[in-house]
Motif scaffolding. Structure first.
Motif, mmCIF file in Angstrom:
data_model
loop_
_atom_site.group_PDB
_atom_site.id
_atom_site.type_symbol
_atom_site.label_atom_id
_atom_site.label_comp_id
_atom_site.label_asym_id
_atom_site.label_seq_id
_atom_site.Cartn_x
_atom_site.Cartn_y
_atom_site.Cartn_z
ATOM 1 N N VAL A 1 2.796 -11.335 -1.602
ATOM 2 C CA VAL A 1 1.915 -11.615 -0.863
ATOM 3 C C VAL A 1 1.720 -12.620 -1.539
ATOM 4 C CG1 VAL A 1 -0.720 -10.428 -0.784
ATOM 5 C CG2 VAL A 1 1.919 -9.070 -1.023
ATOM 6 N N SER A 2 0.791 -12.971 -2.781
ATOM 7 C CA SER A 2 0.198 -13.772 -3.530
ATOM 8 C C SER A 2 1.050 -15.527 -3.652
ATOM 9 C CB SER A 2 0.271 -14.118 -5.259
ATOM 10 O OG SER A 2 -0.583 -14.806 -5.770
ATOM 11 N N GLU B 1 11.655 6.388 -11.390
ATOM 12 C CA GLU B 1 11.186 6.029 -9.429
ATOM 13 C C GLU B 1 10.297 5.135 -10.052
ATOM 14 O OE1 GLU B 1 13.672 10.077 -7.783
ATOM 15 O OE2 GLU B 1 10.990 10.262 -7.154
ATOM 16 N N VAL B 2 8.770 5.871 -11.362
ATOM 17 C CA VAL B 2 7.389 5.953 -11.197
ATOM 18 C C VAL B 2 7.794 4.093 -11.222
ATOM 19 C CG1 VAL B 2 5.300 5.080 -11.915
ATOM 20 C CG2 VAL B 2 6.722 7.542 -11.103
ATOM 21 N N LYS C 1 6.261 -2.346 -6.719
ATOM 22 C CA LYS C 1 4.657 -3.142 -6.170
ATOM 23 C C LYS C 1 4.214 -4.730 -6.443
ATOM 24 C CE LYS C 1 1.572 -1.335 -9.111
ATOM 25 N NZ LYS C 1 0.185 -0.898 -9.909
ATOM 26 N N GLN C 2 4.863 -4.614 -8.034
ATOM 27 C CA GLN C 2 4.919 -6.104 -8.880
ATOM 28 C C GLN C 2 5.113 -6.659 -8.235
ATOM 29 O OE1 GLN C 2 6.569 -5.658 -13.016
ATOM 30 N NE2 GLN C 2 4.309 -4.539 -12.961
ATOM 31 N N ARG C 3 6.520 -6.909 -7.543
ATOM 32 C CA ARG C 3 6.773 -7.731 -6.563
ATOM 33 C C ARG C 3 6.533 -8.225 -5.535
ATOM 34 N NH1 ARG C 3 11.876 -5.087 -7.909
ATOM 35 N NH2 ARG C 3 12.026 -3.474 -6.273
ATOM 36 N N PHE D 1 1.091 -1.242 -0.122
ATOM 37 C CA PHE D 1 0.478 -0.299 -0.176
ATOM 38 C C PHE D 1 1.403 0.964 0.213
ATOM 39 C CE2 PHE D 1 -3.761 -2.447 0.317
ATOM 40 C CZ PHE D 1 -3.785 -2.846 1.211
ATOM 41 N N ASP D 2 1.955 1.219 0.631
ATOM 42 C CA ASP D 2 2.842 2.492 0.954
ATOM 43 C C ASP D 2 3.626 2.814 -0.720
ATOM 44 O OD1 ASP D 2 4.386 2.070 4.101
ATOM 45 O OD2 ASP D 2 2.200 2.960 3.267
ATOM 46 N N ALA D 3 3.982 1.800 -1.367
ATOM 47 C CA ALA D 3 4.540 1.195 -2.862
ATOM 48 C C ALA D 3 3.151 1.526 -3.612
ATOM 49 C CB ALA D 3 5.129 0.537 -3.039
ATOM 50 N N ARG D 4 2.477 1.837 -3.359
ATOM 51 C CA ARG D 4 1.095 2.145 -4.615
ATOM 52 C C ARG D 4 1.086 3.807 -4.267
ATOM 53 N NH1 ARG D 4 -3.511 -2.243 -3.035
ATOM 54 N NH2 ARG D 4 -1.963 -4.062 -4.926
#
Length: 192
Positions: A146-147, A131-132, A139-141, A45-48
């Motif tokens: 999480v998955s 940076e984005v 985020k993908q990692r 969530f922080d990364a998003r």
């Protein structure tokens, strides 16, 4: 290891104790995995949020770049116009010519300054894009982690259910064996 200990306990311990230890091990593993999953979700969530903020900043910079480019075009046109006027008015006197040249030089210097600002803004925009991109990769990692953690939790839950089913079957088989032994002893007592 804890797993070897549990296997040894399966051989040496009574069924009720084995089930309690297996349940405790599975509960510990589920709690640990759930905690890790919660931490990973917070990081995700922080990364998003960082990606969203960087994208918003990049949008603002792009607007500023477009505005600056438009101003540069206007100032270039003005500089060109002033240079043309200087050429036409050259015959009217050196003082008028010098004044126009000063104006043209001022506009050229201003244009150069704005071009420098534009170059710096474009460089900043490139850095923000990098940076984005990095934040999106993070985020993908994290989504993969999480998955994976969710898959481990589901697998552990299935394994726990299977272990409970096996334990119940073993208990039922042991009960049936005890009943058969009791029946055999009872028949032997009657024949005597």
């Amino acid at each position: 290891s804890r797993e070897l200990f549990l296997r040894a306990a399966l051989v040496c311990s009574p069924p009720g104790r084995i089930m309690a230890e297996e349940d405790e091990f599975v509960a510990d593993e589920l709690a640990r995995t759930s905690n890790q999953l919660a931490k990973n979700r917070e990081v995700l969530f922080d990364a998003r949020d960082r990606v969203d903020a960087a994208e918003a900043r990049m949008g603002q910079l792009k607007q500023h770049i477009s505005k600056t480019e438009a101003e540069i075009g206007i100032r270039r046109a003005k500089a060109n116009g002033l240079e043309d006027q200087a050429a036409l008015l050259e015959a009217q006197g050196e003082e008028a010519e010098r004044a126009l040249e000063r104006d043209a030089a001022a506009h050229i210097a201003d244009t150069a300054r704005r071009q420098q600002e534009l170059a710096e803004l474009e460089e900043l925009c490139i850095r923000l894009q990098v940076e984005v991109s990095e934040e999106q990769q993070k985020k993908q990692r994290l989504e993969v982690e999480v998955s994976t953690a969710e898959g481990k939790v589901e697998f552990a839950q299935r394994e726990a259910e299977r272990a409970r089913d096996d334990f119940e079957k073993d208990e039922q088989a042991e009960d049936e064996r005890q009943q058969r032994l009791a029946a055999v002893h009872s028949k032997r007592g009657e024949t005597r």
